[in-house]
Design a protein around this motif. Structure first.
Motif, PDB file in Angstrom:
ATOM      1  N   ARG A 165       6.586  -1.507   3.344  1.00  0.00           N
ATOM      2  CA  ARG A 165       6.456  -1.244   1.905  1.00  0.00           C
ATOM      3  C   ARG A 165       7.780  -1.399   1.176  1.00  0.00           C
ATOM      4  O   ARG A 165       7.806  -1.859   0.026  1.00  0.00           O
ATOM      5  N   LYS A 185       0.846  -1.192   0.000  1.00  0.00           N
ATOM      6  CA  LYS A 185       0.000   0.000   0.000  1.00  0.00           C
ATOM      7  C   LYS A 185       0.881   1.241   0.000  1.00  0.00           C
ATOM      8  O   LYS A 185       1.750   1.392   0.855  1.00  0.00           O
ATOM      9  N   SER A 186       0.674   2.122  -0.965  1.00  0.00           N
ATOM     10  CA  SER A 186       1.405   3.380  -0.984  1.00  0.00           C
ATOM     11  C   SER A 186       0.773   4.363  -0.002  1.00  0.00           C
ATOM     12  O   SER A 186      -0.389   4.225   0.382  1.00  0.00           O
ATOM     13  N   ALA A 237       1.586  -2.362  -6.885  1.00  0.00           N
ATOM     14  CA  ALA A 237       2.677  -2.826  -6.022  1.00  0.00           C
ATOM     15  C   ALA A 237       2.770  -4.354  -6.033  1.00  0.00           C
ATOM     16  O   ALA A 237       3.867  -4.924  -5.969  1.00  0.00           O
ATOM     17  N   THR A 284       6.199   0.092  -7.425  1.00  0.00           N
ATOM     18  CA  THR A 284       4.850   0.353  -7.915  1.00  0.00           C
ATOM     19  C   THR A 284       4.886   0.448  -9.440  1.00  0.00           C
ATOM     20  O   THR A 284       5.553   1.323  -9.995  1.00  0.00           O
TER      21      THR A 284
END
Length: 255
Positions: free
Chosen positions: A225, A157-158, A198, A231
């Motif tokens: 992350r 998850k960004s 991602a 991404t």
């Protein structure tokens, strides 16, 4: 007051995603302005999901409420004459009062397309990720399988919209090669910001040998992350299937 669901498709290259923003053109803004000219009053659309800038939709649903009596079979043609060529309303159906395009959606599928060739293709610009290094789809699939199930997806998850939980259920993550095109299809009950892109970047890292496919399990458990892959660019991502229980919006009627 009628509740109308529109079936859409759009190429997202020229837009800053679906959701209205103050200083950028979005699909929602363009659609609402066109709808207002047709129904004769301001409208607010609720979309099936917040697609990001440059992301496309082969299938999309948005609902709005109107006092207009225009028949549903006439709405698509009327709205399309006021829309740019890269946004198309393919159908309209009157839905129940409680229907909401996002909260009534049972699950969604995104497809990420990779153009895996040493020579780029001009017709795939902003439609697929040009990736010149050969990718072994069997290794990608082995890594993708590790994402299936109910997990905490914080590792893919960004930074973006706040959510109550980063736990989601992925129903399938299928990697399919057809010649030099690889389609990565992901279905889940919901997605986090940049989650699919991602996930794609992570299975590509596995294919490149940066870590073994089974490491994806540890990456998810670590919730970091930077442990996962990059991404992927937005141009290769498409919303491709939606599931509803609403009459007129079944899976068969949306494909």
């Amino acid at each position: 007051m009628r509740n109308i669901a529109l079936k859409l498709m759009y190429v997202g290259t020229a837009y800053h995603g679906w959701q209205i923003q103050k200083n950028a053109v979005t699909v929602e803004e363009v659609l609402e302005k066109s709808l207002e000219k047709v129904v004769g009053h301001p409208v607010k659309c609720t979309g099936a999901g917040r697609t990001d800038a440059g992301v496309h939709a082969k299938v999309y649903v948005a609902n709005f409420r109107t006092t207009s009596s225009i028949p549903c079979d006439r709405l698509p043609l009327a709205v399309n004459t006021r829309l740019p060529d890269d946004i198309v309303v393919t159908g309209a159906v009157e839905v129940s009062e409680g229907f909401n395009a996002i909260s009534s959606c049972l699950k969604k599928e995104y497809t990420y397309r990779i153009y895996n060739s040493r020579i780029r293709n001009a017709f795939f610009v902003d439609r697929a990720w040009f990736y010149p290094k050969y990718l072994d789809e069997t290794v990608m699939q082995a890594a993708a399988d590790r994402f299936v199930g109910t997990h905490d997806f914080a590792a893919v998850k960004s930074v973006g919209t706040d959510v109550k939980t980063t736990v989601r259920t992925v129903h399938y993550f299928d990697i399919r090669r057809s010649g030099i095109v690889i389609d990565c299809k992901v279905c889940a009950n919901g997605f986090l910001y940049n989650m699919v892109r991602a996930m794609v970047g992570t299975v590509i890292y596995a294919a490149e040998g940066k870590f073994p496919p089974e490491a994806v399990t540890d990456i998810l458990e670590g919730r970091c992350r930077t442990d996962a892959g990059p991404t992927a660019p937005p141009g290769g991502l498409y919303m491709s299937r939606l599931w509803y229980n609403e009459p007129g919006l079944t899976e068969e009627e949306l494909t």
